[in-house]
Scaffold this motif. Sequence first.
Motif, mmCIF file in Angstrom:
data_model
loop_
_atom_site.group_PDB
_atom_site.id
_atom_site.type_symbol
_atom_site.label_atom_id
_atom_site.label_comp_id
_atom_site.label_asym_id
_atom_site.label_seq_id
_atom_site.Cartn_x
_atom_site.Cartn_y
_atom_site.Cartn_z
ATOM 1 N N SER A 12 0.717 -1.298 0.012
ATOM 2 C CA SER A 12 -0.008 0.091 0.060
ATOM 3 C C SER A 12 0.947 1.106 0.140
ATOM 4 C CB SER A 12 -0.781 0.029 1.292
ATOM 5 O OG SER A 12 -0.279 -0.157 2.332
ATOM 6 N N ASP A 13 2.214 0.915 -0.070
ATOM 7 C CA ASP A 13 3.232 2.265 -0.163
ATOM 8 C C ASP A 13 3.201 2.658 -1.502
ATOM 9 O OD1 ASP A 13 5.446 4.059 0.010
ATOM 10 O OD2 ASP A 13 6.490 2.599 0.857
ATOM 11 N N PRO A 14 2.838 4.003 -1.598
ATOM 12 C CA PRO A 14 2.860 4.467 -2.937
ATOM 13 C C PRO A 14 4.265 4.621 -3.689
ATOM 14 C CG PRO A 14 1.718 5.942 -1.788
ATOM 15 C CD PRO A 14 2.220 4.801 -0.965
ATOM 16 N N ALA A 15 5.355 4.325 -2.675
ATOM 17 C CA ALA A 15 6.821 4.442 -3.272
ATOM 18 C C ALA A 15 7.336 3.036 -3.697
ATOM 19 C CB ALA A 15 7.815 4.903 -2.124
ATOM 20 N N SER A 16 6.688 2.009 -3.442
ATOM 21 C CA SER A 16 6.742 0.826 -3.919
ATOM 22 C C SER A 16 6.380 0.719 -5.548
ATOM 23 C CB SER A 16 5.893 -0.085 -3.202
ATOM 24 O OG SER A 16 5.999 -1.679 -3.806
ATOM 25 N N ARG A 17 7.220 0.004 -6.179
ATOM 26 C CA ARG A 17 7.429 -0.207 -7.586
ATOM 27 C C ARG A 17 5.786 -0.883 -7.964
ATOM 28 N NH1 ARG A 17 11.280 0.168 -11.218
ATOM 29 N NH2 ARG A 17 10.892 -1.688 -12.219
ATOM 30 N N SER A 18 5.651 -1.817 -7.083
ATOM 31 C CA SER A 18 4.173 -2.587 -7.402
ATOM 32 C C SER A 18 3.039 -1.690 -7.360
ATOM 33 C CB SER A 18 4.336 -3.853 -6.386
ATOM 34 O OG SER A 18 3.956 -3.739 -5.086
ATOM 35 N N TYR A 19 3.083 -0.731 -6.562
ATOM 36 C CA TYR A 19 1.757 0.142 -6.172
ATOM 37 C C TYR A 19 1.658 0.344 -7.439
ATOM 38 C CZ TYR A 19 -0.965 3.524 -4.002
ATOM 39 O OH TYR A 19 -2.065 4.333 -3.916
ATOM 40 N N GLY A 20 2.082 1.333 -8.253
ATOM 41 C CA GLY A 20 1.858 2.012 -9.587
ATOM 42 C C GLY A 20 1.721 1.080 -10.690
ATOM 43 N N PHE A 21 2.631 -0.161 -10.693
ATOM 44 C CA PHE A 21 2.428 -0.913 -11.833
ATOM 45 C C PHE A 21 1.200 -1.600 -12.118
ATOM 46 C CE2 PHE A 21 2.959 -5.797 -12.668
ATOM 47 C CZ PHE A 21 3.434 -5.427 -14.240
ATOM 48 N N TYR A 22 0.677 -2.263 -10.720
ATOM 49 C CA TYR A 22 -0.496 -2.851 -11.079
ATOM 50 C C TYR A 22 -1.996 -1.810 -11.380
ATOM 51 C CZ TYR A 22 1.343 -7.049 -9.026
ATOM 52 O OH TYR A 22 2.246 -8.275 -8.996
ATOM 53 N N ARG A 23 -1.667 -0.716 -10.674
ATOM 54 C CA ARG A 23 -2.793 0.184 -10.811
ATOM 55 C C ARG A 23 -2.686 0.857 -12.215
ATOM 56 N NH1 ARG A 23 -1.673 -0.028 -5.809
ATOM 57 N NH2 ARG A 23 -3.310 0.738 -4.202
ATOM 58 N N HIS A 24 -1.340 0.976 -12.942
ATOM 59 C CA HIS A 24 -1.265 1.287 -14.189
ATOM 60 C C HIS A 24 -1.962 0.304 -15.169
ATOM 61 C CE1 HIS A 24 0.427 3.048 -17.978
ATOM 62 N NE2 HIS A 24 0.981 1.935 -18.228
ATOM 63 N N LEU A 25 -2.129 -0.823 -14.734
ATOM 64 C CA LEU A 25 -2.682 -1.799 -15.624
ATOM 65 C C LEU A 25 -3.885 -2.257 -15.495
ATOM 66 C CD1 LEU A 25 0.337 -4.476 -15.552
ATOM 67 C CD2 LEU A 25 -0.297 -2.809 -17.231
ATOM 68 N N GLY A 26 -4.786 -1.350 -14.647
ATOM 69 C CA GLY A 26 -6.327 -1.510 -14.462
ATOM 70 C C GLY A 26 -6.576 -2.260 -13.081
ATOM 71 N N TRP A 27 -5.801 -2.648 -12.398
ATOM 72 C CA TRP A 27 -5.918 -3.249 -10.914
ATOM 73 C C TRP A 27 -6.631 -1.887 -10.070
ATOM 74 C CZ3 TRP A 27 -5.617 -8.434 -9.674
ATOM 75 C CH2 TRP A 27 -4.865 -9.203 -10.882
ATOM 76 N N THR A 28 -7.644 -2.367 -9.145
ATOM 77 C CA THR A 28 -8.123 -1.346 -8.329
ATOM 78 C C THR A 28 -8.226 -1.883 -6.665
ATOM 79 O OG1 THR A 28 -10.223 -2.049 -8.718
ATOM 80 C CG2 THR A 28 -9.428 -0.006 -10.059
ATOM 81 N N SER A 29 -8.348 -1.009 -5.941
ATOM 82 C CA SER A 29 -8.180 -1.526 -4.440
ATOM 83 C C SER A 29 -9.701 -1.893 -4.045
ATOM 84 C CB SER A 29 -7.815 -0.326 -3.745
ATOM 85 O OG SER A 29 -7.559 -0.738 -2.153
ATOM 86 N N THR A 30 -9.681 -2.828 -3.247
ATOM 87 C CA THR A 30 -10.853 -3.225 -2.751
ATOM 88 C C THR A 30 -11.131 -2.738 -1.436
ATOM 89 O OG1 THR A 30 -9.820 -5.405 -1.366
ATOM 90 C CG2 THR A 30 -10.599 -5.722 -3.801
ATOM 91 N N GLY A 31 -10.080 -2.162 -0.760
ATOM 92 C CA GLY A 31 -10.152 -1.193 0.510
ATOM 93 C C GLY A 31 -9.714 -2.297 1.589
ATOM 94 N N GLU A 32 -9.572 -3.641 1.340
ATOM 95 C CA GLU A 32 -9.154 -4.572 2.193
ATOM 96 C C GLU A 32 -7.647 -4.838 2.153
ATOM 97 O OE1 GLU A 32 -11.124 -7.959 0.780
ATOM 98 O OE2 GLU A 32 -13.258 -7.027 1.122
ATOM 99 N N THR A 33 -7.322 -5.592 3.475
ATOM 100 C CA THR A 33 -5.811 -5.937 3.430
ATOM 101 C C THR A 33 -5.998 -7.601 3.678
ATOM 102 O OG1 THR A 33 -5.837 -5.429 5.806
ATOM 103 C CG2 THR A 33 -4.999 -3.787 4.252
ATOM 104 N N ASP A 34 -4.804 -8.212 3.175
ATOM 105 C CA ASP A 34 -4.622 -9.420 3.309
ATOM 106 C C ASP A 34 -3.846 -9.995 4.639
ATOM 107 O OD1 ASP A 34 -2.058 -9.302 2.773
ATOM 108 O OD2 ASP A 34 -2.109 -10.099 0.979
ATOM 109 N N ALA A 35 -3.711 -11.144 5.148
ATOM 110 C CA ALA A 35 -2.875 -11.857 6.232
ATOM 111 C C ALA A 35 -1.829 -11.293 6.240
ATOM 112 C CB ALA A 35 -3.231 -13.179 6.216
ATOM 113 N N HIS A 36 -1.148 -10.694 5.258
ATOM 114 C CA HIS A 36 0.249 -10.184 5.542
ATOM 115 C C HIS A 36 0.518 -8.680 5.620
ATOM 116 C CE1 HIS A 36 1.676 -14.287 4.257
ATOM 117 N NE2 HIS A 36 0.766 -14.232 3.286
ATOM 118 N N GLY A 37 -0.841 -8.304 5.634
ATOM 119 C CA GLY A 37 -0.830 -6.510 5.688
ATOM 120 C C GLY A 37 -0.983 -5.899 4.293
ATOM 121 N N ASP A 38 -0.929 -6.725 3.288
ATOM 122 C CA ASP A 38 -0.908 -6.240 2.052
ATOM 123 C C ASP A 38 -2.336 -5.704 1.507
ATOM 124 O OD1 ASP A 38 1.944 -6.412 1.531
ATOM 125 O OD2 ASP A 38 1.439 -8.305 0.826
#
Length: 158
Positions: free
Chosen positions: A123-149
């Motif tokens: 959930s850290d905007p500084a993380s590469r994955s944060y922008g990567f997935y969103r750029h490809l059309g993935w959206t937040s569910t507002g939930e977190t998983d067991a690992h805190g992601d």
Amino acid sequence: MTTPTPFPTLVFQAALAQDAAAFITVRGQTRQNAVSAERLAEFGITAESWAELMRSGKLPGHACHANGVLAGYCFGDLDTGEIIVLALLPEVEGMGAGKTLLELVMADLRAHGHQRLFLGCSSDPASRSYGFYRHLGWTSTGETDAHGDEVLEFFFKP
């Protein structure tokens, strides 16, 4: 004079169970969110357990080789539609390998009837994955998983 490093030739193929130990090694060499073999084993993920899931057909995946060396991979859960992992060596970041691997696994999951996919992402905007997935059309569910992601989802268009 320095000779420029040649652009690597990227080859994509279905992941093979006999490469499970190499997948674990690469997972520990990623730039962000590296996970060691010891830490994976704490979650019950070993080369043997990974290979068995692959052989069962429940864990479809694709691998990327750069100049003949394993450089990345992506796996999904056939039962749930979750993208389990996408890992790349730093040397192939920014070359389209991650996007291609993700698209290949997404296509596998869609072919098995999944219209909605999901994954855990920093959930850290500084993380590469944060922008990567969103750029490809993935959206937040507002939930977190067991690992805190943060849980992201993707819906295929009809």
